[in-house]
Design an enzyme around this catalytic site. Structure first.
Site, short mmCIF file in Angstrom:
data_model
loop_
_atom_site.label_atom_id
_atom_site.label_comp_id
_atom_site.label_asym_id
_atom_site.label_seq_id
_atom_site.Cartn_x
_atom_site.Cartn_y
_atom_site.Cartn_z
N GLY A 152 -13.28 9.45 2.09
CA GLY A 152 -12.33 8.01 2.88
C GLY A 152 -13.27 7.44 3.84
CB SER A 153 -16.82 6.96 4.97
OG SER A 153 -17.34 7.16 4.20
CG ASP A 154 -13.15 1.95 3.98
OD1 ASP A 154 -13.66 1.30 4.40
OD2 ASP A 154 -11.86 2.16 3.24
CE1 TYR A 182 -7.85 8.31 4.21
CE2 TYR A 182 -8.13 10.58 2.36
CZ TYR A 182 -8.69 8.59 3.05
OH TYR A 182 -9.61 8.43 2.86
CE LYS A 214 -11.51 1.21 -5.36
NZ LYS A 214 -10.24 0.81 -4.76
CE LYS A 238 -12.97 2.92 -0.95
NZ LYS A 238 -11.71 2.41 -0.71
CG ASN A 270 -12.69 -0.74 1.71
OD1 ASN A 270 -13.10 -0.26 1.19
ND2 ASN A 270 -11.71 0.50 1.64
CD GLU A 312 -9.61 -2.10 -4.47
OE1 GLU A 312 -10.26 -1.22 -5.52
OE2 GLU A 312 -9.15 -1.08 -3.60
CG ASP A 357 0.10 1.70 -0.52
OD1 ASP A 357 -1.19 2.30 -1.03
OD2 ASP A 357 0.90 1.85 -0.15
CG HIS A 361 -4.32 1.53 -2.17
ND1 HIS A 361 -3.51 2.33 -1.25
CD2 HIS A 361 -5.72 1.67 -2.13
CE1 HIS A 361 -4.45 2.34 -0.22
NE2 HIS A 361 -5.53 2.70 -0.97
CB ALA A 362 -2.92 6.41 -5.06
CD GLU A 370 -8.21 4.03 -5.15
OE1 GLU A 370 -6.93 3.40 -4.68
OE2 GLU A 370 -9.07 4.01 -4.42
#
Lengths: 431, 431
Positions: free
Chosen positions: A22-24, A32, A218, A220, A250, A274, A324, A351-352, A382
């Site tokens: 989950g790093s961007d 999370y 996708k 990042k 992001n 995105e 979302d 978004h998911a 997603e």
């Protein structure tokens, strides 16, 4: 008749930052988390309602406080009148003039209202013995229109126009429901592309994504252009020249920077860019959309409400709309968003990921296919393969498609043992 | 060196709903409240920092929780490095990637950051022995530019352009400071126009406003057109044909409804129409501005951040920009807003009233006059004569002007006895 007897809130956090999942470019170390709500009733059926706001760690306690602030609206109330007119129930929550000051209709307080609305839908769907997507898809067009708060929308879509969209889709509902049950809803995966992963891990996960049947991946981007070029080259080599690869910045860029950066990456073939800049910048997105065409602009996971989506569509600022399940004011406002998109002919690709967002948002896309837009063309949800094991009804994604969930409910119920195991007990953490 | 040793938060609520002070078309029963922050240090000077978020009752506890969530960023930190580079301090607070998810940069979490930033400015100004407006006005253009987070702004204003605006204003600073100290800053009053007041009270308060020297009044509208026509007729008769009367719909209308309603009231002569529709609807405001011209559109008290102000200016959606001291991310973001307005040549007429908003925002207008726009032409600060007695440095409004405050600080410090007397101890209240 039954009553709401308790509003049980929990601060749940998963230590995902430890693995850089989950790093961007904007979120280097997310944990999370869910500000979790369980609505308890005194009904003999034992059905309770589950909803949550997704956050990425610090501040999850603030989000829980916002849920607690809504308890007074519901605890002690008779449940059936609330469930029987979910349009009115939604408007009453949104319309609390004092709470409204904290937004209006945005951020912490609005997301809390969304969780409450979603938890009530969870009860309604469980009582009907249907998954949310099916419950919504079986409502009449008039019933669906009555769910929507058209305030601030009528210069883009009127109730009559919404009704016409839903009526036009009505004849094909049964056939599409069957098709959905047979073939599912397309997914794309973001799992390969987190910024913290090595090139080797990226290549391996790209191969796995294709082998798993996903129709798009996708990546990042946005922290460093040379890195992005290198990573896109790796991905393109693994995936082949025609496989759709989207990129996600992001919110990292200025408007002009976004245009330059995306045009520098465009030769690699981009399915979409995105969140190129601030999610509040409708005019900026429109300028970017013109500046990077034919690359498509996608946004919406941080769009605070239907008024932003309305404008993004009015300004031709996006080509792919990303709702979302836990950002806006719940199911009702997302129905408004789906109707806005349907009127504009813009595909919705939700978004998911996070925790529980896949479980929740699939219901909205499936409802959209059956009863609103009537198509899956150019649409996909997603998918990120994280944390599904904590849900009572985990997503079932195989062969690159979401199988339509059959269990009653809105999909946000986390297992009791997971809620207990990841309940946050830490002290406040600074920078 | 000194350290921040405590972050003291208080939930303060005044029972203003009992008298219908502050009632408008969207907010029928506000209880003016403050989620209050006191930053305590271990310095020998005994100086502490005061800031707050203004709310209208329910949810003030959520706002306090958001303040508490920021304590970890500051408690235990050395104070001087924070105060010496307020630009960096501001960016560090805004930039917490996990907290950012709760907005980003909007609503409960962003307003809490604003209160923290403002409380730090309070300490900085007290230590300098200056009122905030004077402290800011004596910083160099380079120092002021360094305070601003230009992220998402550079397609409207660059740091170099901001620097040029400030340098252009530099030669006249001393003269304007003297002028301000002598003649003050113009005020207008909203006291006559609350929706809950009778026609008799409206007429009496209009007469008093003129007798008190105010140059403009404002009436709340938007609940009922016939009532609005009647009340405007009363006000116009009392005030005479040329006296400026603004109206404020508090977000009540759809876009087309706003255009029709305002055009129906326009014959009474309107100084501006304020908040005609959703504060998020940049394109809607632009459409309204075109549809009601030459009546001017004013908005901003609910504009969540600089990105919204940027777009409102880009789209020619407003003619009067209304910043609020407690809505956005504090002094730093409001400097960005002032610079955006100055570049566009749009007058800033701040929102005030509530509790403590007059005390706080006057510093920003006075700084704007001395060091940014360099003019008071077409500018005035809203004034409502409520609750000033609770502040250590209450506004001094006489003859229709704000006298420049001379006491050191940022103006948000509430008297300790008031904080104690109005600390909220009630249980949660539902609808």
């Amino acid at each position: 008749m039954s009553r709401i007897v308790a509003f049980e809130t929990t601060d749940i956090r998963f230590p995902t930052s430890l693995s850089l999942d989950g790093s961007d470019a904007m979120n280097p170390d997310p944990d999370y988390s869910a500000a979790y709500l369980r609505i308890v009733t005194d009904a003999a059926d034992g059905v309770d309602g589950h909803g949550f706001v997704f956050t990425i760690g610090r501040g999850n306690d603030v989000q829980v406080a916002a849920l607690d602030a809504l308890a007074g609206h519901l605890v002690g109330r008779e449940l059936e009148p609330l469930l029987d007119d979910m349009g009115r129930t939604n408007r009453a929550l949104i319309g609390d003039s004092q709470l409204r000051w904290l937004g209006p209709e945005k951020g912490v307080m609005h997301m809390a209202i969304g969780a409450v609305v979603n938890a009530l839908w969870d009860i309604k769907a469980k009582r009907a013995g249907l998954p949310l997507w099916q419950l919504l898809s079986r409502m009449t067009p008039d019933e669906i229109v009555a769910l929507v708060d058209f305030r601030y929308l009528t210069n883009a879509i009127t109730p009559d126009e919404a009704l016409q969209i839903l009526r036009d889709a009505e004849p094909g509902r049964a056939a599409r429901e069957q098709e959905l049950l047979t073939t599912g809803y397309p997914a794309y995966t973001t799992s390969p592309g987190w910024l913290g992963y090595s090139d080797e891990k990226l290549a391996r996960l790209c191969r796995e994504a294709i082998a798993d049947g996903f129709g798009q991946i996708k990546l990042k981007v946005g922290a460093d252009l040379e890195d992005d070029i290198r990573r896109l080259r790796v991905a393109r080599e693994v995936c082949g020249p025609d496989f759709p690869i989207a990129i996600d910045a992001n919110q990292r860029w200025e408007v002009s920077e976004a245009i330059e950066w995306v045009n520098a990456l465009a030769p690699f073939g981009l399915a979409w860019i995105e969140e190129p800049t601030s999610p509040d910048d409708v005019l900026g997105h429109a300028e970017i959309a013109r500046g990077v065409a034919p690359v498509r602009v996608a946004t919406g996971e941080h769009a605070q409400n239907r008024v932003i989506f309305k404008q993004l569509l009015q300004a031709d600022a996006l080509s792919v709309m990303q709702i979302d399940a836990a950002r806006v004011g719940g199911v009702n406002e997302n129905i408004a968003n789906l109707l806005l998109a349907a009127k504009s002919g813009v595909p919705v690709c939700p978004h998911a990921g996070g925790v529980g967002l896949c479980e929740a948002v699939q219901h909205l896309s499936m409802f959209d296919f059956v009863a609103v837009s009537g198509t899956r063309e150019g649409r996909m949800i997603e998918y990120v393969d994280h944390l599904h094991e904590h849900f009572v009804v985990p997503t079932d994604v195989r062969g690159g498609v979401y199988a339509a969930p059959l269990a009653p409910g809105a999909g946000m119920e986390m297992k009791a043992e997971s809620r207990a195991a990841y309940e946050w007990e830490g002290t406040r953490v600074g920078v």
